[in-house]
Design a protein around this motif. Structure first.
Motif, mmCIF file in Angstrom:
data_model
loop_
_atom_site.group_PDB
_atom_site.id
_atom_site.type_symbol
_atom_site.label_atom_id
_atom_site.label_comp_id
_atom_site.label_asym_id
_atom_site.label_seq_id
_atom_site.Cartn_x
_atom_site.Cartn_y
_atom_site.Cartn_z
ATOM 1 N N LYS A 60 0.859 -1.177 0.000
ATOM 2 C CA LYS A 60 0.000 0.000 0.000
ATOM 3 C C LYS A 60 0.897 1.229 0.000
ATOM 4 O O LYS A 60 2.071 1.140 0.408
ATOM 5 N N GLU A 61 0.361 2.342 -0.439
ATOM 6 C CA GLU A 61 1.156 3.560 -0.411
ATOM 7 C C GLU A 61 0.348 4.715 0.148
ATOM 8 O O GLU A 61 -0.879 4.714 0.089
ATOM 9 N N ARG A 62 1.059 5.681 0.705
ATOM 10 C CA ARG A 62 0.423 6.920 1.154
ATOM 11 C C ARG A 62 1.345 8.080 0.806
ATOM 12 O O ARG A 62 2.569 7.918 0.749
ATOM 13 N N ARG A 63 0.732 9.208 0.556
ATOM 14 C CA ARG A 63 1.502 10.406 0.207
ATOM 15 C C ARG A 63 1.549 11.368 1.381
ATOM 16 O O ARG A 63 0.553 11.579 2.056
ATOM 17 N N ASP A 64 2.723 11.936 1.606
ATOM 18 C CA ASP A 64 2.881 13.009 2.571
ATOM 19 C C ASP A 64 3.600 14.130 1.841
ATOM 20 O O ASP A 64 4.808 14.063 1.617
ATOM 21 N N GLU A 142 -6.368 5.717 1.138
ATOM 22 C CA GLU A 142 -6.260 5.240 2.514
ATOM 23 C C GLU A 142 -7.437 5.748 3.354
ATOM 24 O O GLU A 142 -7.665 6.966 3.422
ATOM 25 N N VAL A 145 -7.532 9.131 5.973
ATOM 26 C CA VAL A 145 -6.607 10.184 5.550
ATOM 27 C C VAL A 145 -7.412 11.327 4.940
ATOM 28 O O VAL A 145 -8.318 11.107 4.142
ATOM 29 N N TYR A 147 -7.391 14.298 2.419
ATOM 30 C CA TYR A 147 -6.634 14.707 1.243
ATOM 31 C C TYR A 147 -7.018 16.124 0.829
ATOM 32 O O TYR A 147 -8.184 16.508 0.911
#
Length: 198
Positions: A60-64, A142, A145, A147
């Motif tokens: 899985k991925e998440r952006r910060d 996610e 989260v 956005y």
């Protein structure tokens, strides 16, 4: 779990670099630059392999902001491993390819409307098929989260250039909630589910 999913799972595992990435991620979340340094690879190479693992749902991925972080998807890895064993040892294998009509439609839409690189070829005109495509995309976000609109636009652009239309569809069909240009996934219970469309 259908045979096609099992095969895709093993295809994703069939590269030594991807196996090393999974091993590193088993120690915890890492961003692309750290993976590139540890594997002595370029950032684009890591991005390419991460995309393959993500498509197969192994990570899985998440952006910060501008940084993308990767984590394992252990539940899916375990389920796929168990499904492989059951298939090989014929425990329930006789049911492996007996898909329901609904499952068959979903597989058909994903196969016909999404390219191998994961991009949406075109937004389906038929309502039910459009919902399948929207749900496939939104499931990559996610839960919990918040956005920004820019982040949602960038997320959608991975799939299709018409981010404004798709973003609007996410809201219209209750996949996401918007307030003050902030976006968050709704609980799946209130999504417009394609299975319930006549």
């Amino acid at each position: 779990m259908q045979l096609e999913k099992i095969v895709n799972y093993h295809k994703a595992l069939s590269d030594p670099t991807r196996m090393r990435m999974l091993l590193l991620l088993s120690k915890g979340e890492m961003h692309g630059q750290v993976l590139a340094e540890k594997l002595n690879l370029s950032q684009p190479t890591v991005t390419h392999h991460a995309a393959k693992l993500r498509e197969a749902a192994l990570i899985k991925e998440r952006r910060d902001k501008n940084t993308v972080y990767f984590t394992l998807n252990p539940e899916f890895i375990e389920a796929s491993s168990e499904a492989s064993l059951k298939f090989i040892f014929a425990k329930g294998a006789e049911n492996m390819d007996q898909e329901s009509p609904e499952q068959g439609l979903k597989e058909s839409v994903l196969r016909n409307f999404f390219a191998k690189d994961g991009r949406l070829r075109q937004i389906p005109a038929q309502y039910k098929k459009k919902l399948i495509a929207l749900q496939f995309m939104v499931e990559k976000l996610e839960p919990g989260v918040v956005y920004t609109e820019k982040e949602i636009n960038e997320f959608i652009k991975q799939f299709h250039e018409d981010f404004a239309t798709i973003r609007r569809e996410f809201i219209m069909h209750q996949f996401m909630y918007r307030q003050n240009d902030k976006y968050e996934l709704n609980p799946p219970e209130i999504w417009t589910h394609w299975e319930n469309v006549k």
